[in-house]
Design an enzyme around this catalytic site. Structure first.
Site, PDB file in Angstrom:
ATOM      1  N   ARG A 168       3.134  15.467   4.311  1.00 56.36           N
ATOM      2  CA  ARG A 168       3.924  14.477   3.563  1.00 56.36           C
ATOM      3  C   ARG A 168       4.051  14.931   2.113  1.00 56.36           C
ATOM      4  NH1 ARG A 168       2.915   7.954   3.273  1.00 56.36           N
ATOM      5  NH2 ARG A 168       0.915   8.535   2.300  1.00 56.36           N
ATOM      6  N   ASP A 449      -4.811   3.088  -0.725  1.00 52.35           N
ATOM      7  CA  ASP A 449      -4.091   4.161  -1.410  1.00 52.35           C
ATOM      8  C   ASP A 449      -3.118   3.537  -2.405  1.00 52.35           C
ATOM      9  OD1 ASP A 449      -1.873   3.334   0.009  1.00 52.35           O
ATOM     10  OD2 ASP A 449      -1.625   5.187   1.153  1.00 52.35           O
TER      11      ASP A 449
END
Length: 539
Positions: A168, A449
């Site tokens: 990613r 996160d």
């Protein structure tokens, strides 16, 4: 002058380059990055300005809707996305995490089908983190990543095929200030994609896989078109057939939710589906409609996947993906095992099981976990209810989602002081870790996160902006928000280890919770604190 040297004119690396890093930051790779920047950065900047213009329209009350100009694409039943690539047919459980060496080994040794190696929301983009992540993936692909830490050895298992690797990259809005071309910082997206692709694409294909990516934070199909153009140039550049790359798009913005079919269409030769990015989607929902009091949401614990606007988004994503023959991936289970409390752990794991059961019954083809211990629970549920490699045959013809469904804020719940304090605690704890270069923080047995920190600060901003009253009867205003923030920051700073950054995090957070200034992204707001461009290293 060689072609490579010509491309390297006015290219500068402003971060330290170790001997290990030199195998990644080769002249040839840097020349490729320069080509990507010079070809695509003007379009990227124009698309980022388009986001600003669109926000201004939403602020005026022009809410998102399905695009009339692309109706012909949505109505055309004949086109499909690309068929699943090698290693991506069955994706029932994907583990996600940053790209530090220990995580890379542990993730690839997990009982999962794929590993999303993350340069984005679970990594703080220090120069060292980004470059070491590239080194670690380079080594993992070549099965040379084993290492020893103290007395503990970390070795890749050899008893079975390892999970498929998906990288990613950072979103279009982020810069990489340590690498400049013609005096401009390169896009974090192009930097992460470019280095990984350039070094590993052919090696991955030779090993029976391919260069596969997760594409985050997109806000329109035009941003997907830009990725597709990047993919075509990259494949042509190294002599690889077009259509070898695959990109799974995270639908984690409310504007992208109205353009799912168009996003698959733009990437159709490279599409490997869409994913429900739960927390970022909630963040985007609050952010885009933050000026409108009728979009105020209750405590984050009340905004579950079954509230109307989230349920509509999930159903539309699954229907859209399966109509076009690509994967519809479920969201994150962020829980981590509670080792010292069996009863609390059992309850948490039951929550994971219920969430995964909801996903597989809805028609998802796979799901995410943040911790290897959750893989067995997710696998058990998907194995029981999905005997086939995926569920693309589940067409969800029963689903007919309207714009009103995607914007339905009828969310039962309340705003409480406890909810405010939890948001402050999560936001401060995450930001403090990020300022130390850590992008993935365990808080209250959840792996948080950047997305969850974004939800926390956006809710606080929204509540202060619109002067909501808590269930305890307290009006949320600037003074109240700042008082609670100071209490939380002081308590965390006192409790934390020496040299912690809670007071610095608190100073940044103070500008974000009063209903006045609002930064587009926390990560952009804090980036200068962890970036340290220096004198140029020799190429």
């Amino acid at each position: 002058m060689s072609q490579v040297d010509a491309q390297l004119k006015d290219v500068a690396i402003l971060g330290s380059v170790s001997n290990e890093a030199r195998k990644i930051l080769t002249k040839e790779a840097c020349a490729f990055l320069a080509i990507l920047h010079r070809t695509f950065n003007p379009t990227r900047k124009a698309l980022l300005q388009r986001r600003v213009d669109r926000q201004a329209e939403i602020d005026k009350g022009h809410l998102p809707d399905f695009l009339p100009e692309t109706k012909h694409i949505r109505d055309d039943p004949s086109w499909k996305g690309a068929p699943p690539a090698p290693g991506l047919v069955d994706r029932r459980v994907e583990i996600t995490g940053p790209t530090d060496r220990k995580m890379v080994v542990n993730a690839l040794n997990s009982d999962v089908w794929t590993y999303m190696a993350d340069f984005e929301d679970s990594s703080a983009p220090t120069w060292d983190n980004m470059i070491n992540g590239q080194i670690n993936l380079y080594d993992a692909i070549r099965r040379q990543v084993d290492f020893k830490q103290g007395q503990k050895e970390y070795k890749l298992r050899t008893d079975r095929t390892l999970p498929t690797l998906i990288a990613r990259a950072r979103g279009w809005h982020l810069d990489e200030k340590h690498f400049t071309v013609d005096g401009e910082p390169i896009s974090g997206s192009l930097f992460d994609f470019g280095l990984y692709f350039f070094h590993n694409a052919k090696e991955l294909v030779a090993r029976g896989f391919g260069p596969y990516f997760y594409l985050p934070k997109m806000e329109s199909h035009l941003e997907a078109r830009l990725w597709n153009d990047v993919f075509n140039l990259a494949q042509d550049y190294i002599g690889m057939p077009r259509g070898t790359i695959r990109g799974t798009v995270l639908i984690e913005t409310i504007t992208a939710a109205f353009e799912m079919e168009e996003i698959i269409y733009e990437l159709r030769d490279h599409s490997s589906g869409l994913n429900c990015g739960r927390w970022d989607y909630i963040f985007s929902f609050i952010k885009k409609f933050r000026q409108h009091p009728n979009f105020v949401l209750p405590d984050r614990s009340d905004v579950t996947m079954t509230v109307p606007f989230m349920d509509a988004y999930v159903k539309l994503l699954i229907k859209t993906c399966h109509k076009r023959g690509v994967h519809a991936m479920g969201g994150m289970a962020a829980q981590i095992p509670i080792k010292d409390n069996a009863e609390a752990n059992d309850k948490a794991m039951e929550g994971v099981r219920a969430d995964k059961l909801r996903e597989v019954r809805a028609g998802h083809d796979g799901t995410w976990v943040a911790h290897p211990a959750l893989a067995s629970i997710a696998s058990e549920v998907f194995n029981k209810y999905m005997p086939t490699p995926n569920q693309m045959h589940v067409r969800r013809e029963d689903v007919n989602i309207t714009a009103n469904d995607l914007l339905n804020t009828n969310v039962p719940g309340k705003i409480t002081e406890d909810g405010i304090r939890k948001n402050l605690n999560i936001g401060l704890s995450y930001m403090e870790g990020w300022l130390r270069g850590v992008g993935c923080i365990p808080i209250n047995y959840l792996m948080e996160d950047a997305a969850t920190a974004e939800v926390s600060r956006s809710q606080l901003w929204q509540w202060a902006r619109h002067g909501v009253t808590t269930s305890e009867g307290k009006k949320v205003d600037k003074a109240y928000a700042l008082r609670l923030l100071k209490e939380q920051a002081d308590a965390l700073a006192a409790k934390g280890p020496k040299g912690n950054k809670f007071q610095l995090a608190g100073r940044y957070f103070a500008g974000q919770v009063t209903g006045e200034d609002y930064a587009d992204f926390l990560t952009s707001l804090l980036y200068n604190e962890i970036s340290s461009p220096g004198t140029a290293s020799k190429l």
